[in-house]
Design a protein around this motif. Structure first.
Motif, PDB file in Angstrom:
ATOM      1  N   SER A 191       0.853  -1.187   0.000  1.00  0.00           N
ATOM      2  CA  SER A 191       0.000   0.000   0.000  1.00  0.00           C
ATOM      3  C   SER A 191       0.884   1.231   0.000  1.00  0.00           C
ATOM      4  CB  SER A 191      -0.910  -0.003   1.235  1.00  0.00           C
ATOM      5  OG  SER A 191      -1.648   1.187   1.329  1.00  0.00           O
ATOM      6  N   GLY A 192       0.973   1.894  -1.163  1.00  0.00           N
ATOM      7  CA  GLY A 192       1.848   3.061  -1.251  1.00  0.00           C
ATOM      8  C   GLY A 192       3.283   2.660  -0.998  1.00  0.00           C
ATOM      9  N   GLY A 193       3.875   3.212   0.075  1.00  0.00           N
ATOM     10  CA  GLY A 193       5.247   2.857   0.403  1.00  0.00           C
ATOM     11  C   GLY A 193       5.349   1.723   1.395  1.00  0.00           C
ATOM     12  N   LEU A 194       4.220   1.310   1.985  1.00  0.00           N
ATOM     13  CA  LEU A 194       4.263   0.267   3.009  1.00  0.00           C
ATOM     14  C   LEU A 194       4.304  -1.109   2.375  1.00  0.00           C
ATOM     15  CD1 LEU A 194       1.702   1.725   5.570  1.00  0.00           C
ATOM     16  CD2 LEU A 194       4.163   2.131   5.379  1.00  0.00           C
ATOM     17  N   PRO A 195       5.139  -2.020   2.903  1.00  0.00           N
ATOM     18  CA  PRO A 195       5.349  -3.329   2.268  1.00  0.00           C
ATOM     19  C   PRO A 195       4.154  -4.259   2.405  1.00  0.00           C
ATOM     20  CG  PRO A 195       6.508  -3.215   4.364  1.00  0.00           C
ATOM     21  CD  PRO A 195       5.957  -1.849   4.118  1.00  0.00           C
ATOM     22  N   MET A 196       4.199  -5.344   1.624  1.00  0.00           N
ATOM     23  CA  MET A 196       3.186  -6.404   1.718  1.00  0.00           C
ATOM     24  C   MET A 196       3.214  -7.010   3.122  1.00  0.00           C
ATOM     25  SD  MET A 196       2.847  -9.892  -0.559  1.00  0.00           S
ATOM     26  CE  MET A 196       1.820  -9.192  -1.842  1.00  0.00           C
ATOM     27  N   GLN A 197       2.035  -7.426   3.574  1.00  0.00           N
ATOM     28  CA  GLN A 197       1.905  -7.944   4.930  1.00  0.00           C
ATOM     29  C   GLN A 197       1.186  -9.286   4.919  1.00  0.00           C
ATOM     30  OE1 GLN A 197       0.826  -5.015   8.049  1.00  0.00           O
ATOM     31  NE2 GLN A 197      -0.895  -6.358   8.498  1.00  0.00           N
ATOM     32  N   LEU A 198       1.722 -10.270   5.655  1.00  0.00           N
ATOM     33  CA  LEU A 198       1.114 -11.596   5.782  1.00  0.00           C
ATOM     34  C   LEU A 198       0.689 -11.796   7.229  1.00  0.00           C
ATOM     35  CD1 LEU A 198       3.751 -13.736   3.811  1.00  0.00           C
ATOM     36  CD2 LEU A 198       1.827 -12.446   2.891  1.00  0.00           C
ATOM     37  N   THR A 199      -0.626 -11.840   7.480  1.00  0.00           N
ATOM     38  CA  THR A 199      -1.141 -12.111   8.825  1.00  0.00           C
ATOM     39  C   THR A 199      -1.432 -13.600   8.912  1.00  0.00           C
ATOM     40  OG1 THR A 199      -2.158  -9.908   8.863  1.00  0.00           O
ATOM     41  CG2 THR A 199      -2.886 -11.490  10.531  1.00  0.00           C
ATOM     42  N   PHE A 200      -0.656 -14.321   9.735  1.00  0.00           N
ATOM     43  CA  PHE A 200      -0.714 -15.782   9.709  1.00  0.00           C
ATOM     44  C   PHE A 200      -1.122 -16.415  11.038  1.00  0.00           C
ATOM     45  CE2 PHE A 200       3.618 -14.373  10.470  1.00  0.00           C
ATOM     46  CZ  PHE A 200       3.978 -15.081  11.606  1.00  0.00           C
ATOM     47  N   PHE A 201      -1.361 -15.601  12.072  1.00  0.00           N
ATOM     48  CA  PHE A 201      -1.809 -16.181  13.335  1.00  0.00           C
ATOM     49  C   PHE A 201      -2.723 -15.220  14.072  1.00  0.00           C
ATOM     50  CE2 PHE A 201      -1.461 -17.101  17.893  1.00  0.00           C
ATOM     51  CZ  PHE A 201      -1.875 -18.427  17.894  1.00  0.00           C
ATOM     52  N   LEU A 202      -3.792 -15.793  14.610  1.00  0.00           N
ATOM     53  CA  LEU A 202      -4.755 -15.032  15.401  1.00  0.00           C
ATOM     54  C   LEU A 202      -5.312 -15.984  16.449  1.00  0.00           C
ATOM     55  CD1 LEU A 202      -6.494 -12.425  15.753  1.00  0.00           C
ATOM     56  CD2 LEU A 202      -8.149 -13.471  14.208  1.00  0.00           C
ATOM     57  N   ASN A 203      -5.119 -15.664  17.710  1.00  0.00           N
ATOM     58  CA  ASN A 203      -5.594 -16.534  18.774  1.00  0.00           C
ATOM     59  C   ASN A 203      -7.106 -16.420  18.889  1.00  0.00           C
ATOM     60  OD1 ASN A 203      -6.165 -17.939  21.142  1.00  0.00           O
ATOM     61  ND2 ASN A 203      -4.301 -17.241  22.156  1.00  0.00           N
ATOM     62  N   PRO A 204      -7.851 -17.485  18.587  1.00  0.00           N
ATOM     63  CA  PRO A 204      -9.314 -17.413  18.688  1.00  0.00           C
ATOM     64  C   PRO A 204      -9.775 -17.010  20.077  1.00  0.00           C
ATOM     65  CG  PRO A 204      -8.640 -19.424  17.566  1.00  0.00           C
ATOM     66  CD  PRO A 204      -7.400 -18.803  18.126  1.00  0.00           C
ATOM     67  N   GLY A 205      -8.999 -17.374  21.106  1.00  0.00           N
ATOM     68  CA  GLY A 205      -9.345 -16.989  22.463  1.00  0.00           C
ATOM     69  C   GLY A 205      -9.344 -15.496  22.653  1.00  0.00           C
ATOM     70  N   ASP A 206      -8.425 -14.789  21.979  1.00  0.00           N
ATOM     71  CA  ASP A 206      -8.380 -13.331  22.078  1.00  0.00           C
ATOM     72  C   ASP A 206      -9.621 -12.705  21.472  1.00  0.00           C
ATOM     73  OD1 ASP A 206      -5.946 -13.475  23.307  1.00  0.00           O
ATOM     74  OD2 ASP A 206      -4.794 -13.242  21.466  1.00  0.00           O
ATOM     75  N   VAL A 207     -10.123 -13.318  20.391  1.00  0.00           N
ATOM     76  CA  VAL A 207     -11.329 -12.796  19.739  1.00  0.00           C
ATOM     77  C   VAL A 207     -12.550 -13.052  20.604  1.00  0.00           C
ATOM     78  CG1 VAL A 207     -12.784 -12.913  17.690  1.00  0.00           C
ATOM     79  CG2 VAL A 207     -10.310 -13.167  17.471  1.00  0.00           C
ATOM     80  N   ILE A 208     -12.642 -14.296  21.160  1.00  0.00           N
ATOM     81  CA  ILE A 208     -13.780 -14.649  21.997  1.00  0.00           C
ATOM     82  C   ILE A 208     -13.807 -13.800  23.255  1.00  0.00           C
ATOM     83  CG2 ILE A 208     -14.856 -16.508  23.343  1.00  0.00           C
ATOM     84  CD1 ILE A 208     -13.626 -18.471  21.355  1.00  0.00           C
ATOM     85  N   GLY A 209     -12.620 -13.582  23.847  1.00  0.00           N
ATOM     86  CA  GLY A 209     -12.564 -12.839  25.095  1.00  0.00           C
ATOM     87  C   GLY A 209     -12.549 -11.346  24.920  1.00  0.00           C
ATOM     88  N   ALA A 257      23.605  -8.697  -3.054  1.00  0.00           N
ATOM     89  CA  ALA A 257      24.110  -8.711  -1.684  1.00  0.00           C
ATOM     90  C   ALA A 257      22.973  -8.322  -0.746  1.00  0.00           C
ATOM     91  CB  ALA A 257      25.288  -7.755  -1.539  1.00  0.00           C
ATOM     92  N   ALA A 258      21.918  -9.104  -0.794  1.00  0.00           N
ATOM     93  CA  ALA A 258      20.708  -8.823  -0.013  1.00  0.00           C
ATOM     94  C   ALA A 258      19.939 -10.118   0.187  1.00  0.00           C
ATOM     95  CB  ALA A 258      19.843  -7.794  -0.737  1.00  0.00           C
ATOM     96  N   THR A 259      19.001 -10.090   1.117  1.00  0.00           N
ATOM     97  CA  THR A 259      18.124 -11.236   1.361  1.00  0.00           C
ATOM     98  C   THR A 259      16.714 -10.743   1.633  1.00  0.00           C
ATOM     99  OG1 THR A 259      17.811 -13.226   2.704  1.00  0.00           O
ATOM    100  CG2 THR A 259      18.559 -11.266   3.851  1.00  0.00           C
ATOM    101  N   LEU A 260      15.742 -11.601   1.381  1.00  0.00           N
ATOM    102  CA  LEU A 260      14.353 -11.286   1.706  1.00  0.00           C
ATOM    103  C   LEU A 260      14.111 -11.588   3.177  1.00  0.00           C
ATOM    104  CD1 LEU A 260      12.826 -12.900  -1.478  1.00  0.00           C
ATOM    105  CD2 LEU A 260      12.794 -10.449  -0.966  1.00  0.00           C
ATOM    106  N   LEU A 261      13.173 -10.868   3.778  1.00  0.00           N
ATOM    107  CA  LEU A 261      12.901 -11.035   5.200  1.00  0.00           C
ATOM    108  C   LEU A 261      11.413 -11.033   5.472  1.00  0.00           C
ATOM    109  CD1 LEU A 261      15.449  -8.602   6.910  1.00  0.00           C
ATOM    110  CD2 LEU A 261      15.427 -11.065   7.158  1.00  0.00           C
ATOM    111  N   LEU A 262      11.000 -11.836   6.442  1.00  0.00           N
ATOM    112  CA  LEU A 262       9.674 -11.731   7.031  1.00  0.00           C
ATOM    113  C   LEU A 262       9.885 -11.053   8.380  1.00  0.00           C
ATOM    114  CD1 LEU A 262       6.671 -12.507   6.540  1.00  0.00           C
ATOM    115  CD2 LEU A 262       7.083 -14.514   7.973  1.00  0.00           C
TER     116      LEU A 262
END
Length: 518
Positions: free
Chosen positions: A214-232, A284-289
């Motif tokens: 989005s614009g200058g902000l990089p791609m984002q991968l959301t891969f974990f969400l604690n269902p307990g946090d949502v329920i509570g 002389a670079a690497t990709l990062l998460l």
């Protein structure tokens, strides 16, 4: 009449803002003139030069604060703000006026931002050029400028400048090619995945929820969400951020082979083509998460992450020498476990659990806080995310036993007046399993119930529960308790249900067996 008064006051306020802004700009120009004049005199005039620079600096800060608060609507205000932003980020600034519009340019050697304004100061368009790609409209940056959200606009430019600084001048074009190719591959894989609820996408899709650049902000991968946090939580699932990673590129000490072909993924066979001279480049670079928060990672998972791509190692903080469960307790709950593991109290409707941690299973397994995971090929991300999910599930289950519950709470069934207390012994195998044992009176006899929480390697976000009754070595899979666990990701809530089933069976005078939990 009231509406007319408000409109008049609003117009007067805008007029006053414009007047004050012009006055400050005039003084800035005067300060600049003093500076230029001072540069022509002898050394005795150095004091005048310093005073002029200090005056200009202070006046500039005043006008920036003014524009931030009142959103100066004039063209001069927009120009002043973007020019200052360029100087702050060390970008090149230029403008090209004409009768119908004024073009403002902010650029570096790797990207180019063009802002189109009317003579009245209205922003009509923003285009962004990365590397040697074709200029494209950028609705995100356009909206930020139209709403005078300059700080957020500056954050986008800062992210672009940070990316621009990650490689030498000669490699900038390849840097953008690598990121563009990777983002295109990940987005196409994400779009081909079946549609599902947001929570299921985050937990079950191989890449989680993919948010494009989005614009200058990089791609984002959301891969974990604690269902307990949502329920509570009182908020909806969409308001809970979860754990995500930004896909970025960073300098490396040695050359890495990185993809530049967006067609590297073969959708018909659901696999990747091997890297070659035609579809990759040496940088002389690497990709990062880059993770949204430091994640406690045990040594076995850390070693597995390093084996995925042995060239760069995951970025982490040094270990403090304690057990892994101590690290999880400190990082996720702010709890310091005592030398013998300690006892943690969790209150539930009708039950009070006392969790006693045994460090026999985790004392020799240390851990670290991981905040960045390097990779050089898109296929590595699938394994990285799966390993991190397994670790996060384990961490969440351990944290749920550490006073204050685990987000989700069992439903209140009116049994609070008769609270039963249970002492539970906890043994852990970091990132693999948690075993909880308790002694309960059943048919006037003391019986031991052992509940094992297993985190599979293939589908870690679907943990299972096995139950063992008495001293038997074999355990039985419990479909009912597994469903409870997958819904709340909480050890106490799952055990609350198990004890309820045990009590019901006891009241009916039935024979105790693992079948009652099926």
């Amino acid at each position: 009449m009231t509406e007319g008064l408000v409109e008049t006051v609003s117009k007067d306020a805008v007029a006053r803002v414009t007047e004050v802004a012009e006055m400050i700009r005039s003084r800035c120009a005067h300060a600049q003139q003093l500076k230029l004049t001072g540069q022509q005199v002898t050394t005795a005039g150095s004091v005048q030069v310093a005073q002029a620079e200090e005056m200009q600096k202070k006046l500039l800060e005043v006008i920036l604060r003014l524009e931030e608060e009142v959103r100066d609507p004039t063209l001069a205000g927009m120009q002043q703000r973007l020019e200052h932003m360029s100087k702050k980020l060390r970008l090149k600034f230029d403008l090209q006026p004409s009768q119908s519009q004024v073009l403002l340019f902010l650029s570096s050697k790797g990207f180019f931002v063009e802002v189109s304004c009317t003579p009245l100061g209205t922003v009509g368009g923003v285009t962004l050029t990365l590397g040697r790609s074709q200029p494209s409209d950028c609705p995100v940056l356009l909206e930020l400028l139209q709403c005078k959200q300059f700080r957020e606009f500056e954050r986008h430019l800062g992210a672009l400048e940070e990316l621009d600084a990650q490689a030498g001048v000669s490699d900038k074009v390849h840097v953008y090619k690598v990121l563009t190719a990777l983002e295109s591959i990940l987005l196409s894989i994400s779009e081909s995945s079946p549609q599902a609820a947001k929570q299921d996408v985050i937990l079950l899709n191989p890449l989680g929820q993919v948010t494009p650049r989005s614009g200058g902000l990089p791609m984002q991968l959301t891969f974990f969400l604690n269902p307990g946090d949502v329920i509570g939580s009182s908020t909806t699932a969409t308001a809970v951020a979860g754990v995500y990673g930004k896909v970025i590129l960073e300098k490396a000490s040695k050359m890495c082979l990185l993809p530049i072909d967006p067609n590297l993924f073969n959708p018909s066979k659901a696999n990747f083509y091997p890297l070659s001279e035609q579809n990759s480049v040496q940088l002389a670079a690497t990709l990062l998460l880059e993770l949204s928060q430091p994640v406690p990672v045990c040594r076995p998972i850390l070693n597995h992450l390093h084996q995925v791509d042995p060239s760069p190692a995951p970025h982490h903080t040094p270990s403090d020498g304690g057990s892994f469960d101590e690290l999880v307790a400190k990082q996720m709950r702010g709890v310091v476990l005592s030398s013998d593991g300690g006892t943690q109290v969790v209150h539930l409707p009708g039950q009070c659990h006392y969790y006693s941690f045994s460090k026999l299973g985790a004392a020799e397994v240390g851990g670290v806080l991981v905040y960045k995971v390097p990779f050089t090929h898109p296929c590595h991300l699938f394994t990285v995310i799966q390993s991190l999910r397994r670790q996060l599930i384990y961490n969440s289950l351990v944290a749920s036993c550490l006073g204050g519950g685990g987000g989700a709470r069992a439903p209140n069934d009116g049994s609070m007046l008769d609270v039963q207390e249970y002492l539970l012994e906890v043994k852990t195998v970091p990132a693999e399993a948690i075993e909880v044992a308790l002694d309960s009176v059943f048919q006037s006899e003391q019986e031991r119930l052992t509940v094992r929480f297993l985190i599979p390697e293939v589908q870690p976000t679907l943990p299972t529960v096995e139950v063992c009754v008495g001293l038997a070595d074999e355990s039985t899979h419990s479909l009912q308790l597994s469903k409870v666990l997958q819904k709340c990701m909480s050890v106490p809530v799952t055990l609350w249900r198990a004890i309820k089933l045990l009590s019901k069976c006891n009241a009916l005078g039935a024979k105790l067996s693992a079948d009652i939990f099926h």
